[in-house]
Design a protein around this motif. Structure first.
Motif, PDB file in Angstrom:
ATOM      1  N   PRO B  95       0.823  -1.223   0.000  1.00  7.45           N
ATOM      2  CA  PRO B  95       0.000   0.000   0.000  1.00  7.45           C
ATOM      3  C   PRO B  95       0.851   1.265   0.000  1.00  7.45           C
ATOM      4  N   LEU B  96       2.025   1.203   0.619  1.00  9.78           N
ATOM      5  CA  LEU B  96       2.856   2.407   0.678  1.00  9.78           C
ATOM      6  C   LEU B  96       3.321   2.807  -0.712  1.00  9.78           C
ATOM      7  N   GLY B  97       3.754   1.812  -1.504  1.00  8.27           N
ATOM      8  CA  GLY B  97       4.176   2.113  -2.876  1.00  8.27           C
ATOM      9  C   GLY B  97       3.035   2.721  -3.667  1.00  8.27           C
ATOM     10  N   VAL B 132      -1.983   8.287   1.720  1.00  6.21           N
ATOM     11  CA  VAL B 132      -1.951   9.391   0.762  1.00  6.21           C
ATOM     12  C   VAL B 132      -2.049  10.722   1.518  1.00  6.21           C
ATOM     13  N   ALA B 133      -2.956  10.786   2.491  1.00  8.65           N
ATOM     14  CA  ALA B 133      -3.122  12.012   3.278  1.00  8.65           C
ATOM     15  C   ALA B 133      -1.823  12.369   3.997  1.00  8.65           C
ATOM     16  N   PRO B 139      -5.236  16.802   6.207  1.00 11.83           N
ATOM     17  CA  PRO B 139      -6.077  16.017   7.126  1.00 11.83           C
ATOM     18  C   PRO B 139      -6.691  14.790   6.447  1.00 11.83           C
ATOM     19  N   SER B 140      -7.020  13.813   7.277  1.00 13.78           N
ATOM     20  CA  SER B 140      -7.643  12.607   6.755  1.00 13.78           C
ATOM     21  C   SER B 140      -8.713  12.123   7.724  1.00 13.78           C
ATOM     22  N   VAL B 141      -9.862  11.737   7.197  1.00 13.70           N
ATOM     23  CA  VAL B 141     -10.913  11.123   8.011  1.00 13.70           C
ATOM     24  C   VAL B 141     -11.272   9.814   7.334  1.00 13.70           C
ATOM     25  N   SER B 142     -11.212   8.723   8.078  1.00 12.75           N
ATOM     26  CA  SER B 142     -11.427   7.418   7.456  1.00 12.75           C
ATOM     27  C   SER B 142     -12.817   6.881   7.754  1.00 12.75           C
TER      28      SER B 142
END
Lengths: 553, 250
Positions: B95-97, B132-133, B139-142
């Motif tokens: 997922p990081l890539g 990605v955020a 900011p990120s809200v999941s």
């Protein structure tokens, strides 16, 4: 009650022609096409491909008519998911459509190595010489799902608009002329009320509508009825139930059987084809003019698996897919007297282009698509898509091997009306005389007119491994239709218990049952085989993407 | 309002999965691929926001082989304006890539909002969107089930154990969609025709090999068959006994 008989026609509702053919003007917003093919099977896709090739050829030569919008409507969510066949394919139509490709480029599994035909008794298999019509040298084992997906890719690469998930609900008519189709809306609740993701019907207006709906097509039936298009004999049908098995024991030939477990007064047989070393196609087909109201094709197929001939391949294997479909079996004498009209042509199974003695239909369907495309292109070029221009299609079909082959075997299926052994003898003589024996036509009745004896049946209980129940079967068809979809099957009111039981046996997907003193219809189970449309409750189009999701059938 | 939606091509949840010959991936033959259902919620939400705003642009970005174009077309048919495929030789595992490649594409795109599905139903990593955020420093809200935007500010709801969490954030932000956020639309005939003519940029990318290596992929063990211990009240003792000593749930 002694020896009651059911005449299925007496409890069959009329075809809802007024729903299937709409004479009101199209909606305000329409989609305009030059040609729309209804049904993304071998016929419709071959037609769309040939038409785009013809357009391209003339445009490149500077003699063309410019861009032509071609659409293919398919009721399955993805191409191929409603397609089911044996299948042994004669590659002839593939070679005609793609002259630059080699057989190895086509989506076939493997060439047929050997043919074997057996007559079965409950425990034995008696091998007989392969009847002349059943030699498969030069043919290929294939999955029609894979064929259809491959044809779809070719069509899209040529710029054809393939609309999967869009069933055509009705023909749009203006006088006697067909001017297009209306699609089925999506996102309706149980009582027909729009839900959050409702998508209304869309009208496609086309210069030519090509009906390639497949077996027992509703729009084709409605069109024949509306236009009083008859045939010498009524079209007759068989029901095929098919299973795909992953096995450990490889099979080196294609196998066909006749006899057990069918009653002697029923017409049909089984097949087993190797698709790859450990994948078998296996199924049973029975004519719907059977005489015993409790005959159940799904159940007969389950019993058949217990026969040593099949058991030794299937036992310990795994059932991968299950499905069912009807087959138009009427042949030459059941062909509609015309398969064209103002703005319309009718192709493939919807027109009855199947040869039962050789068990073939796919190459006839594709060839009818190719010939339709040639006639459509000429008509578009002439700027006239009236019946007189499109009559060219029927002329091409009549001169082609489609009608030639069907004419040669015209009386073989009817011969089996009188039973299996006499039928076999007559069929042999017919093959030897190139179809001339017995020198006259054997008249056939519609399947729904054949009386069915009410009797009792021996209950069969599936073991869940080698043999499966209808509910497990529906699961293996990949059917995940939502439960709250409006019902698309129309039955008469007040159906009695014996008739309801006949429907329950007839339907391979467990749609019908007698419960609380009435016929109950579990419509979401339906796999669109159309069997009860032939003998009982009518099938009508429903939300796109409903029904089975066949992958390798 | 300019919105990006990150989408992934995944095997259909109904597909019968077989392990490939190398034992490290799935056998893709005969498998139907679909637009990841959680990404469908993200696409639907983006389209709804654009429609409510009256103008703007919705762009889908995906990562993978050329086959992913089909998935992007499915989103275009729903109403998305254009697509970008970051083309790779194989479907990335780490997922990081994937997040690095997506962030690099999105960084200078001028997006007000980036939407993702909360999870892809193939590897269930739940990772890419929030990564990605982090990489973009926004900011990120999941796993949101409700969203409201006004004046560069947003309020999102998340369903948590026993309640609803309300999160306020500033734009631009990355949000990941949970089931229940909306009911994705079906593509219309017109949408499918128009999708063929919408722009789809294909940009080859080199992925960081990442820190994940698949050693072995196995199917879960077959579930044991159920057993009927009897019928009616008489069977209760046997059932209790089985639940206590065999299933050990009582």
């Amino acid at each position: 009650m002694a020896a009651r008989v059911i005449i299925p026609a007496e409890t069959q509702p009329a075809l809802p022609v007024e729903q299937l053919i709409r004479s009101e003007p199209p909606q305000d917003e329409t989609i305009e096409m030059d040609a729309v093919f209804v049904g993304g099977g071998p016929a419709g896709l071959a037609g769309a491909i040939e038409l785009s090739l013809l357009v391209r050829r003339d445009n490149e030569a500077g003699d063309g008519i410019g861009d032509v919008e071609i659409g293919v409507l398919e009721k399955a969510a993805t191409l191929g998911e409603h397609s089911l066949s044996g299948a042994l394919v004669n590659p002839r139509a593939f070679r005609a459509l793609f002259p630059d490709l080699d057989d190895s480029d086509f989506p076939f599994r493997s060439p047929v190595a050997k043919d074997s035909v057996y007559i079965l008794s409950q425990r034995r298999a008696h091998r007989i010489p392969v009847p002349p019509t059943m030699h498969n040298k030069g043919n290929f084992v294939a999955s029609i799902c894979e064929i259809v997906r491959w044809l779809g890719e070719q069509a899209e690469a040529l710029g054809v608009n393939v609309f999967a998930g869009f069933p055509a609900a009705s023909l749009l008519a203006q006088g006697n002329r067909v001017i297009g189709v209306r699609t089925e809306p999506t996102g309706l609740g149980r009582d027909g009320e729009p839900q959050a993701n409702y998508m209304p019907a869309a009208d496609i207006v086309a210069k030519v509508t090509a009906l390639a709906e497949g077996t027992r097509g509703s729009l084709a039936q409605a069109y024949y009825q509306w236009q009083n298009i008859g045939s010498v004999d009524p079209q007759t049908f068989a029901l095929g139930v098919k299973e795909l098995w992953e096995t450990k024991t490889p099979l080196d030939r294609v196998v066909h059987t006749m006899g057990w477990p069918l009653p002697r007064d029923a017409f049909g047989g089984s097949w087993m084809y190797p698709m790859e070393a450990n994948l078998l196609s296996f199924g049973l087909v029975v004519g719907l003019d059977y005489h015993d109201a409790t005959l159940d094709v799904h159940e007969l197929l389950q019993r058949l698996k217990l026969h040593p001939l099949f058991r030794r391949f299937l036992e310990g294997g795994e059932l991968v897919e299950w499905g069912a479909k009807t087959i138009p079996e009427g042949g030459y004498h059941a062909l509609p007297e015309r398969r064209h009209g103002d703005g319309i042509v009718i192709l493939g199974d919807a027109a009855g282009f199947v040869d039962v003695p050789s068990l073939k239909g796919i190459h006839y369907a594709m060839q009818s698509g190719i010939l339709a495309a040639q006639a459509i292109y000429r008509a578009l070029k002439a700027g006239d898509t009236s019946a007189s221009q499109l009559a060219e299609y029927d002329r091409l079909v009549n001169e082609s091997y489609i009608v030639g082959d069907l004419h040669r075997t015209r009386n073989i299926r009817p011969a089996f009306k009188s039973g299996f052994y006499i039928g076999g003898l007559k069929a042999g003589l017919m093959s030897l005389t190139g179809g001339r024996f017995p020198g006259r036509r054997i008249p056939m009745d519609a399947d729904a007119a054949a009386p069915k004896r009410v009797g009792s049946s021996t209950p069969f209980s599936a073991d869940g491994k080698l043999t499966i129940s209808k509910l497990d079967a529906v699961f293996k068809s990949g059917n995940a239709t939502r439960d709250d979809i409006p019902t698309h099957l129309i039955a008469k009111h007040g159906i009695d218990r014996e008739t309801a039981d006949m429907y329950a046996h007839l339907c391979p997907a467990g749609v019908y049952e007698w419960a609380d003193g009435e016929l109950r219809i579990n419509a979401p189970n339906c796999v669109d085989c159309k069997a009860t449309d032939v003998l009982g409750p009518r099938w009508t189009p429903r939300e796109g993407g409903s029904g089975p999701t066949y992958q390798k059938m | 309002m300019k919105i990006a939606v990150c989408v992934k091509r995944v095997p259909d949840s109904e597909a019968r999965i077989k392990i490939g010959a190398d034992g490290k991936g799935i056998d893709e033959s005969g498998i139907k691929f679909i637009l990841n259902p959680y990404d469908e919620y993200a696409v639907e939400q983006a389209l709804k926001l654009k429609e409510a705003a009256g103008d703007g642009e919705v762009v889908v970005v995906s990562l993978g082989t050329a086959a992913v174009q089909e998935t992007i077309r499915a989103a275009l048919a729903m109403g998305v304006d254009r697509g970008i495929l970051l083309e790779t030789d194989a479907q990335p595992l780490d997922p990081l890539g994937a997040a690095q490649a997506l962030a690099a594409e999105l960084r200078d795109g001028g997006f007000d909002l980036i939407l993702c599905g909360k999870v892809a139903i193939d590897d269930y990593a739940h990772a890419t969107g929030t990564m990605v955020a982090e990489l973009l420093g926004i900011p990120s809200v999941s796993a949101i089930t409700h969203l409201q935007l006004a004046d560069g500010q947003g309020t999102a709801e998340r369903e948590i154990e026993g309640g609803v969490e309300v999160v306020e954030f500033t734009l631009p932000a990355v949000l990941t969609a949970e089931k229940g956020l909306n009911e994705p639309r079906y593509p219309a005939l017109k949408g499918i025709m128009m999708a063929k003519k919408k722009p789809l940029d294909v940009k080859p990318v080199e992925l960081d090999p990442g820190g994940i290596e698949v050693l072995d992929l196995v199917l879960p063990p077959a579930r044991q068959e159920g057993r009927i211990v009897g019928e009616g009240a008489d069977a209760v003792p046997a059932l209790v006994e089985a639940l206590q000593s065999e299933a050990k749930v009582l």
